[in-house]
Write a protein that holds these residues in place. Structure first.
Motif, PDB file in Angstrom:
ATOM      1  N   ALA A  54      43.311  34.417  24.944  1.00  0.00           N
ATOM      2  CA  ALA A  54      42.839  34.379  26.329  1.00  0.00           C
ATOM      3  C   ALA A  54      41.324  34.586  26.400  1.00  0.00           C
ATOM      4  O   ALA A  54      40.636  33.923  27.195  1.00  0.00           O
ATOM      5  N   PRO A  72      43.755  34.269  32.944  1.00  0.00           N
ATOM      6  CA  PRO A  72      44.590  35.433  32.617  1.00  0.00           C
ATOM      7  C   PRO A  72      44.075  36.158  31.378  1.00  0.00           C
ATOM      8  O   PRO A  72      43.470  35.557  30.486  1.00  0.00           O
ATOM      9  N   SER A  73      44.331  37.462  31.319  1.00  0.00           N
ATOM     10  CA  SER A  73      43.891  38.248  30.165  1.00  0.00           C
ATOM     11  C   SER A  73      44.850  38.117  28.985  1.00  0.00           C
ATOM     12  O   SER A  73      44.537  38.574  27.878  1.00  0.00           O
TER      13      SER A  73
END
Length: 201
Positions: A54, A72-73
């Protein structure tokens, strides 16, 4: 030219070096390593790989003017056998974003706030160096990590992240872990972001 001047002048080679260091360890991960614990509290090796992939998407996005939380992480949908490939296939885009002529002239959106692109790049160097250690420690071999690379981002990170500021929403690090002043730069970097350099699986 001092190390800090070199970082301020053009930190892009440092980020590429940090990514290459991560690649070395991502390529070593076997299927039976994926459920191992890591120094990232609550994360397995699988979780850490998900975050690293990510990050390799988020950095080009941020450098091109995007907001970090638009990415998104953690990535989803990567099969256990495909983590090395998922990491590798995203590296050309990182290289391309860093190679854009005007990148160092930009102000970018970083989770810690808007800042010059060069400063953001240095923070991502420290992130990849830290997570590279996380992965190496989880695999039980940190001998291949470059202490000089950690040294390049230690002072800038300490300046940007004072010891008293630990806010999970913006700077998700634990309290500083005391490390001797004469310890290797990597140990001092790890301590500053709340890692215990003595961690073992």
């Amino acid at each position: 030219m001092t190390t800090n001047q070199a970082v301020q002048a053009d930190p892009r080679p440092l980020l590429l070096a940090a990514a290459a260091q991560v690649t070395t360890y991502v390529d070593r991960v076997r299927l039976d390593d994926l459920d191992r614990p890591t120094p990232c509290a609550g994360w397995t090796v699988r979780d850490l790989l998900s975050h690293l992939v990510a990050v390799s998407v988020r950095v080009p996005h941020v450098l091109r003017g995007g907001h970090p939380f638009e990415v998104p992480s953690q990535v989803e949908g990567v099969a256990d056998r495909d983590w090395a490939g998922a990491w590798a296939e995203r590296q050309p885009e990182l290289v391309a974003a860093l190679g854009e002529d005007a990148v160092l002239e930009r102000t970018v959106h970083h989770p810690a706030g808007d800042m010059p692109a060069a400063a953001a790049i240095v923070t991502y160097v420290s992130e990849l160096v830290t997570h590279g250690w996380d992965l190496a420690a989880a695999l039980g071999d940190t001998s291949g990590l470059d202490d000089a690379l950690a040294a390049t981002c230690l002072a800038p990170l300490q300046g940007a992240l004072p010891a008293g500021i630990r806010d999970e929403d913006r700077v998700p690090f634990g309290a500083v872990v005391p490390v001797p002043d004469d310890a290797p730069a990597l140990d001092r970097l790890l301590g500053w972001v709340g890692r215990d350099p003595r961690w073992t699986p």
